[in-house]
Scaffold this motif. Structure first.
Motif, PDB file in Angstrom:
ATOM      1  N   ARG A  57       2.976  35.250   4.330  1.00 27.56           N
ATOM      2  CA  ARG A  57       3.529  34.645   5.822  1.00 27.56           C
ATOM      3  C   ARG A  57       3.673  33.415   4.797  1.00 27.56           C
ATOM      4  N   ASP A  58       2.851  32.706   3.862  1.00 27.31           N
ATOM      5  CA  ASP A  58       3.293  31.490   2.883  1.00 27.31           C
ATOM      6  C   ASP A  58       4.526  31.621   1.851  1.00 27.31           C
ATOM      7  N   GLU A  60       6.906  33.828   2.869  1.00 29.72           N
ATOM      8  CA  GLU A  60       8.184  34.457   3.664  1.00 29.72           C
ATOM      9  C   GLU A  60       8.262  32.596   4.577  1.00 29.72           C
ATOM     10  N   GLU A  61       7.450  31.353   4.868  1.00 33.63           N
ATOM     11  CA  GLU A  61       7.997  30.506   4.717  1.00 33.63           C
ATOM     12  C   GLU A  61       8.619  29.312   3.753  1.00 33.63           C
ATOM     13  N   THR A  62       8.325  29.974   2.555  1.00 31.68           N
ATOM     14  CA  THR A  62       9.133  29.611   1.282  1.00 31.68           C
ATOM     15  C   THR A  62      10.576  29.334   1.344  1.00 31.68           C
ATOM     16  N   ALA A  63      10.478  30.926   1.532  1.00 29.74           N
ATOM     17  CA  ALA A  63      11.744  32.124   1.123  1.00 29.74           C
ATOM     18  C   ALA A  63      12.774  31.445   2.634  1.00 29.74           C
ATOM     19  N   ALA A  64      12.117  31.482   4.014  1.00 25.86           N
ATOM     20  CA  ALA A  64      13.108  30.386   4.406  1.00 25.86           C
ATOM     21  C   ALA A  64      13.418  29.289   4.034  1.00 25.86           C
ATOM     22  N   LYS A  65      12.257  28.196   4.039  1.00 28.22           N
ATOM     23  CA  LYS A  65      12.990  26.917   3.578  1.00 28.22           C
ATOM     24  C   LYS A  65      13.663  26.555   2.676  1.00 28.22           C
ATOM     25  N   ALA A  67      16.005  29.516   1.499  1.00 27.34           N
ATOM     26  CA  ALA A  67      17.399  29.013   2.084  1.00 27.34           C
ATOM     27  C   ALA A  67      18.176  28.767   3.551  1.00 27.34           C
ATOM     28  N   ALA A  68      17.468  27.901   4.442  1.00 27.74           N
ATOM     29  CA  ALA A  68      17.669  27.287   5.409  1.00 27.74           C
ATOM     30  C   ALA A  68      19.085  26.069   4.594  1.00 27.74           C
TER      31      ALA A  68
END
Length: 86
Positions: A57-58, A60-65, A67-68
């Motif tokens: 989960r962490d 995924e959150e790091t990758a999403a941040k 890529a944002a």
């Protein structure tokens, strides 16, 4: 009761009964220990699973941040330190 007045068969019967009692206690203790070990193993397995889920989960959150897209307000407005020369 001393064993002097007992017959040999009585002595053997008492010894056998004591041995069987001791053996039963040993078996019960082994079963209890195995139950404790099983619970500890289950707890370790659950902890490992939850840790793996948290790390995923962490990540995924790091990758999403990462890529944002950067917001327009943050991109247009320069920081104060960069705007004022010393």
């Amino acid at each position: 009761m001393s064993s002097r007045n007992m017959k040999l068969d009585e002595i053997k019967a008492r010894a056998q009964a004591a041995f069987e009692t001791t053996e039963q206690r040993r078996k019960d203790a082994l079963e209890a220990w195995q139950a404790v070990e099983d619970q500890a193993s289950a707890a370790r397995l659950k902890t490992e699973k939850l840790r793996a889920q948290r790390l995923a989960r962490d990540a995924e959150e790091t990758a999403a941040k990462a890529a944002a897209p950067v917001s327009k307000a943050a991109a247009k407005r320069p920081s104060r330190a960069a705007a004022k020369p010393l």
